[in-house]
Motif scaffolding. Structure first.
Motif, PDB file in Angstrom:
ATOM      1  N   GLY A 104       0.814  -1.214   0.000  1.00 20.63           N
ATOM      2  CA  GLY A 104       0.000   0.000   0.000  1.00 20.63           C
ATOM      3  C   GLY A 104       0.843   1.257   0.000  1.00 20.63           C
ATOM      4  N   SER A 105       0.486   2.186  -0.864  1.00 16.87           N
ATOM      5  CA  SER A 105       1.256   3.424  -1.008  1.00 16.87           C
ATOM      6  C   SER A 105       0.328   4.612  -0.806  1.00 16.87           C
ATOM      7  N   GLY A 106       0.477   5.269   0.321  1.00 18.81           N
ATOM      8  CA  GLY A 106      -0.343   6.445   0.606  1.00 18.81           C
ATOM      9  C   GLY A 106      -1.536   6.160   1.489  1.00 18.81           C
ATOM     10  N   THR A 107      -2.139   4.985   1.329  1.00 20.94           N
ATOM     11  CA  THR A 107      -3.241   4.572   2.203  1.00 20.94           C
ATOM     12  C   THR A 107      -3.126   3.078   2.500  1.00 20.94           C
ATOM     13  N   ILE A 108      -3.472   2.721   3.714  1.00 22.40           N
ATOM     14  CA  ILE A 108      -3.485   1.326   4.159  1.00 22.40           C
ATOM     15  C   ILE A 108      -4.686   1.129   5.082  1.00 22.40           C
ATOM     16  N   TYR A 109      -5.003  -0.114   5.367  1.00 20.42           N
ATOM     17  CA  TYR A 109      -6.055  -0.393   6.346  1.00 20.42           C
ATOM     18  C   TYR A 109      -5.506  -0.116   7.747  1.00 20.42           C
ATOM     19  N   ASP A 110      -6.385   0.270   8.651  1.00 23.63           N
ATOM     20  CA  ASP A 110      -5.977   0.831   9.950  1.00 23.63           C
ATOM     21  C   ASP A 110      -5.651  -0.169  11.054  1.00 23.63           C
ATOM     22  N   GLY A 111      -5.740  -1.461  10.802  1.00 21.89           N
ATOM     23  CA  GLY A 111      -5.418  -2.454  11.825  1.00 21.89           C
ATOM     24  C   GLY A 111      -6.623  -2.936  12.604  1.00 21.89           C
ATOM     25  N   SER A 112      -7.810  -2.404  12.279  1.00 24.21           N
ATOM     26  CA  SER A 112      -9.020  -2.810  13.000  1.00 24.21           C
ATOM     27  C   SER A 112      -9.776  -3.931  12.280  1.00 24.21           C
ATOM     28  N   PHE A 113      -9.360  -4.261  11.067  1.00 21.46           N
ATOM     29  CA  PHE A 113     -10.009  -5.283  10.237  1.00 21.46           C
ATOM     30  C   PHE A 113     -11.470  -4.964   9.976  1.00 21.46           C
ATOM     31  N   THR A 114     -11.758  -3.667   9.852  1.00 21.06           N
ATOM     32  CA  THR A 114     -13.122  -3.209   9.566  1.00 21.06           C
ATOM     33  C   THR A 114     -13.228  -2.580   8.176  1.00 21.06           C
ATOM     34  N   GLY A 115     -12.130  -2.592   7.417  1.00 19.76           N
ATOM     35  CA  GLY A 115     -12.121  -1.961   6.106  1.00 19.76           C
ATOM     36  C   GLY A 115     -11.841  -0.469   6.151  1.00 19.76           C
ATOM     37  N   THR A 116     -11.487   0.047   7.327  1.00 21.61           N
ATOM     38  CA  THR A 116     -11.200   1.472   7.482  1.00 21.61           C
ATOM     39  C   THR A 116      -9.816   1.780   6.930  1.00 21.61           C
ATOM     40  N   VAL A 117      -9.756   2.771   6.049  1.00 17.06           N
ATOM     41  CA  VAL A 117      -8.508   3.156   5.394  1.00 17.06           C
ATOM     42  C   VAL A 117      -7.968   4.432   6.035  1.00 17.06           C
ATOM     43  N   ILE A 118      -6.654   4.458   6.247  1.00 18.73           N
ATOM     44  CA  ILE A 118      -5.985   5.623   6.831  1.00 18.73           C
ATOM     45  C   ILE A 118      -4.763   5.983   5.973  1.00 18.73           C
ATOM     46  N   PRO A 119      -4.237   7.195   6.129  1.00 15.34           N
ATOM     47  CA  PRO A 119      -3.000   7.535   5.434  1.00 15.34           C
ATOM     48  C   PRO A 119      -1.849   6.668   5.946  1.00 15.34           C
ATOM     49  N   GLY A 120      -0.994   6.242   5.046  1.00 15.89           N
ATOM     50  CA  GLY A 120       0.173   5.456   5.438  1.00 15.89           C
ATOM     51  C   GLY A 120       0.658   4.600   4.301  1.00 15.89           C
ATOM     52  N   ASP A 121       1.789   3.967   4.515  1.00 15.59           N
ATOM     53  CA  ASP A 121       2.384   3.064   3.539  1.00 15.59           C
ATOM     54  C   ASP A 121       2.523   1.677   4.132  1.00 15.59           C
ATOM     55  N   GLY A 122       2.464   0.681   3.258  1.00 20.49           N
ATOM     56  CA  GLY A 122       2.794  -0.669   3.659  1.00 20.49           C
ATOM     57  C   GLY A 122       4.289  -0.772   3.915  1.00 20.49           C
ATOM     58  N   VAL A 123       4.718  -1.875   4.483  1.00 14.83           N
ATOM     59  CA  VAL A 123       6.115  -2.052   4.884  1.00 14.83           C
ATOM     60  C   VAL A 123       7.054  -1.974   3.680  1.00 14.83           C
ATOM     61  N   ALA A 124       6.745  -2.705   2.610  1.00 17.01           N
ATOM     62  CA  ALA A 124       7.610  -2.685   1.420  1.00 17.01           C
ATOM     63  C   ALA A 124       7.550  -1.327   0.733  1.00 17.01           C
ATOM     64  N   ALA A 125       6.360  -0.769   0.627  1.00 20.27           N
ATOM     65  CA  ALA A 125       6.216   0.542  -0.018  1.00 20.27           C
ATOM     66  C   ALA A 125       7.048   1.592   0.719  1.00 20.27           C
TER      67      ALA A 125
END
Length: 146
Positions: A104-125
């Motif tokens: 994920g580049s720029g947005t990722i899921y927030d860790g709640s497993f609810t489909g909520t998207v937040i700003p951020g990058d995945g580990v590889a990105a």
């Protein structure tokens, strides 16, 4: 020909957490292949995670599976592999799966497993971006043809 690091799931490789893929339409793959030498990578499987696997999300710098298992080490290892591959093949650009905990580049899921998207990058990105590689997600493919 310029090389493009690309999420392997876009090429039809069944490496997605569910065991499926995110294959791009054939006409897009043809256009990409005409302009770039494609270098496929799946950081999650490169890090040693199985197919299929439990869904994972990034939260506060760690990656957790839906059951609560910490899989950060596997994601870190996969990110290192993706960066090494990009460097080995001289990739200056990458096309990565949006919202993924690895790509994920720029947005990722927030860790709640609810489909909520937040700003951020995945580990590889995050690792690829820090190395100066320009990142695009599937919603930005047309930018790769300009």
């Amino acid at each position: 020909m310029e090389r493009l690091l690309i999420s392997a799931c876009f090429l039809g490789k069944n490496c997605k957490y569910s065991g499926g893929n995110n294959a791009l339409p054939p006409e897009i793959l043809t256009r990409l292949g005409e302009k770039y030498a494609l270098v496929p990578v799946c950081p999650e499987t490169a890090g040693g995670l199985p197919i299929p696997r439990e869904p994972s999300e990034r939260l506060n710098g760690i990656v957790i599976g839906k059951s609560g298992r910490d899989v950060t080490a596997e994601f870190d290892k996969g990110a290192e592999t993706a960066l090494a591959l990009a460097r080995r093949f001289g990739c200056k650009t990458a096309l990565l799966k949006e919202r993924s905990p690895s790509c994920g580049s720029g947005t990722i899921y927030d860790g709640s497993f609810t489909g909520t998207v937040i700003p951020g990058d995945g580990v590889a990105a995050e690792k690829l971006r820090a190395a100066g590689i320009t990142l695009y997600g599937e919603s930005e493919i047309e930018k790769l043809f300009k």
